[in-house]
Write an enzyme that holds these catalytic residues in place. Structure first.
Site, PDB file in Angstrom:
ATOM      1  N   LYS A 155      -2.421  36.783  41.942  1.00 23.02           N
ATOM      2  CA  LYS A 155      -1.254  37.665  41.881  1.00 23.02           C
ATOM      3  C   LYS A 155      -0.037  36.829  42.244  1.00 23.02           C
ATOM      4  CE  LYS A 155      -0.777  41.836  41.520  1.00 23.02           C
ATOM      5  NZ  LYS A 155      -0.594  42.468  40.190  1.00 23.02           N
ATOM      6  N   HIS A 204      -7.636  47.502  34.905  1.00 19.89           N
ATOM      7  CA  HIS A 204      -6.658  47.381  35.985  1.00 19.89           C
ATOM      8  C   HIS A 204      -7.183  48.021  37.266  1.00 19.89           C
ATOM      9  CE1 HIS A 204      -2.927  49.195  37.904  1.00 19.89           C
ATOM     10  NE2 HIS A 204      -2.636  47.917  37.919  1.00 19.89           N
ATOM     11  N   SER A 205      -6.661  47.564  38.394  1.00 16.24           N
ATOM     12  CA  SER A 205      -7.032  48.157  39.686  1.00 16.24           C
ATOM     13  C   SER A 205      -5.773  48.543  40.451  1.00 16.24           C
ATOM     14  CB  SER A 205      -7.821  47.146  40.522  1.00 16.24           C
ATOM     15  OG  SER A 205      -7.892  47.566  41.876  1.00 16.24           O
ATOM     16  N   HIS A 219      -9.285  45.742  44.155  1.00 17.46           N
ATOM     17  CA  HIS A 219      -8.776  45.365  45.487  1.00 17.46           C
ATOM     18  C   HIS A 219      -9.864  45.547  46.551  1.00 17.46           C
ATOM     19  CE1 HIS A 219      -5.025  46.093  43.309  1.00 17.46           C
ATOM     20  NE2 HIS A 219      -4.330  45.605  44.307  1.00 17.46           N
TER      21      HIS A 219
HETATM   22 MG    MG Z   1      -1.061  43.553  36.405  1.00 23.98          MG
END
Ligand code: MG
Length: 379
Positions: free
Chosen positions: A153, A282-283, A311
């Site tokens: 990220k 996605h999370s 996550h």
């Molecule tokens: Mg993203």
């Protein structure tokens, strides 16, 4: 956990309990906070008398409110209610949700090691503010959980440092380890065009939302030989035709919540397959109920070849009786009826009290960057 728009210090979730007149209870989970509670209350009278085994009818009814100027029931709330319907249907018929969705094409669902530049918390955990620190963190996660895919990220440190982070990760985790990078649109088109080709030299699986919106993404994609994924510029069906015409993206991330539940995500899978777009997942800091939903969906969506994001490995607790554990970077599909998870009522009560005291987590506030304005390219 830092990201381009702020700091995630936790998660606020809403649990939806759907009770049938036969005494069964289905559980759904979605985003938390006041607006969710209001939308669920609004939806309630429309659900009374419906059959929870007819999820398409439930979704259609709730989605019909979206055509008005004021959308009273966001899709992520429709998703939470639909989740509870499938859970009840599975319990009624004694079958896992994945079976009801057409069958589990796999029972081990791979996930990515989601890496964040974290601030140090009050227990001294975190504090990754360099490429070397991320490398240490990644080694610990891979060692512990067996991840085969690594996601950084970004959009937090200067782009050159994030490029160096990818370089170190690739040197330490050679192929076949897959690497992906997601700065949440913090990079300008110029920075993306300048630096993404250098990242691509480390053989990224994909770049995720390097820059903002379909036009920006298409400019980057035109010049950079790297597949681009998104959970920002294509988050609804009406954005897909433009994305295809502009050749802005290669991969769409499914999401149990914001795409509107199982049926809408299966539809998304079919659209992606038709246009030969890739599909990932996605999370958004799900707890155990939504994580189970992700597994059932992924199991029923063989076209989703990219590992899902989660996550989960950064969360300290869960509200189900048997929290998920990674095996070789995968979660196993629950095989019990419905979603196959049971609420730990003590934990639910504990965290409900916590919410009443503290309120929702707001992930857009960074105490160390109070003057910072989200949604502008910062590099
Ligand atoms: Mg993203």
């Amino acid at each position: 956990m830092r990201w381009s728009m702020g700091v995630e210090i936790g998660t606020t979730r809403t649990l939806i309990r759907l009770k049938t007149d036969e005494g069964l209870e289905g559980i759904g989970e979605t985003y938390g906070g006041e607006p969710t509670g209001r939308a669920v209350e609004f939806a309630k009278p429309f659900l009374i008398g419906m059959d929870p085994t007819e999820a398409r009818l439930v979704v259609n009814k709730l989605q019909s409110f979206r055509v008005s100027y004021e959308s009273n029931i966001p899709l992520y709330v429709v998703a939470g209610i639909e989740m509870a319907c499938w859970d009840v249907a599975g319990k009624m018929w004694g079958r896992p949700v994945a079976s009801l969705l057409g069958g589990a094409t796999r029972t081990e669902i791979p996930f990515a090691a989601y890496l964040f530049y974290r601030y140090k918390n009050e227990n001294g955990i975190g504090g990754e503010d360099s490429a070397e620190a991320i490398l240490d963190r990644c080694e610990a996660l891979v060692e512990r959980h067996g991840f085969k895919v690594v996601k950084l990220k970004g959009g937090v440190l200067p782009p050159q440092e994030e490029l160096r982070t990818i370089k170190l990760l690739r040197e330490r985790f050679p192929e076949p380890c897959l690497l992906r990078f997601d700065p949440n649109a913090a990079w300008s088109v110029e920075t993306s065009v300048r630096l993404l080709p250098r990242m691509a030299e480390y053989d990224l699986e994909y770049g995720e939302d390097p820059t903002w919106n379909l036009e920006g993404m298409s400019l980057v994609r035109r010049d950079v030989p790297l597949p681009l994924a998104t959970n920002m510029c294509v988050i609804s069906f009406d954005q897909i035709p433009s994305a295809v015409r502009l050749r802005a993206i290669d991969i769409i991330l499914a999401d149990v919540h914001y795409w509107g539940g199982f049926l809408n995500n299966l539809r998304l899978g079919a659209v992606c397959e038709t246009f030969q777009l890739g599909l990932g997942m996605h999370s958004d800091r799900e707890l155990g109920v939504s994580t189970a939903a992700m597994l059932h969906l992924a199991a029923a969506m063989p076209y989703m070849v990219h590992a899902a994001d989660s996550h989960y490995h950064d969360q300290v607790d869960d509200i189900i009786t048997e929290p998920f554990r990674y095996h070789d970077g995968c979660f196993r599909l629950p095989d019990g009826p419905g979603l196959g998870v049971t609420l730990d009522e003590g934990k639910v009560e504990k965290y409900h009290r916590y919410y009443l005291e503290k309120g929702s987590v707001i992930e857009f506030l960074d105490p160390y960057r109070p003057s910072w304005i989200p949604n502008l390219p910062i590099f």
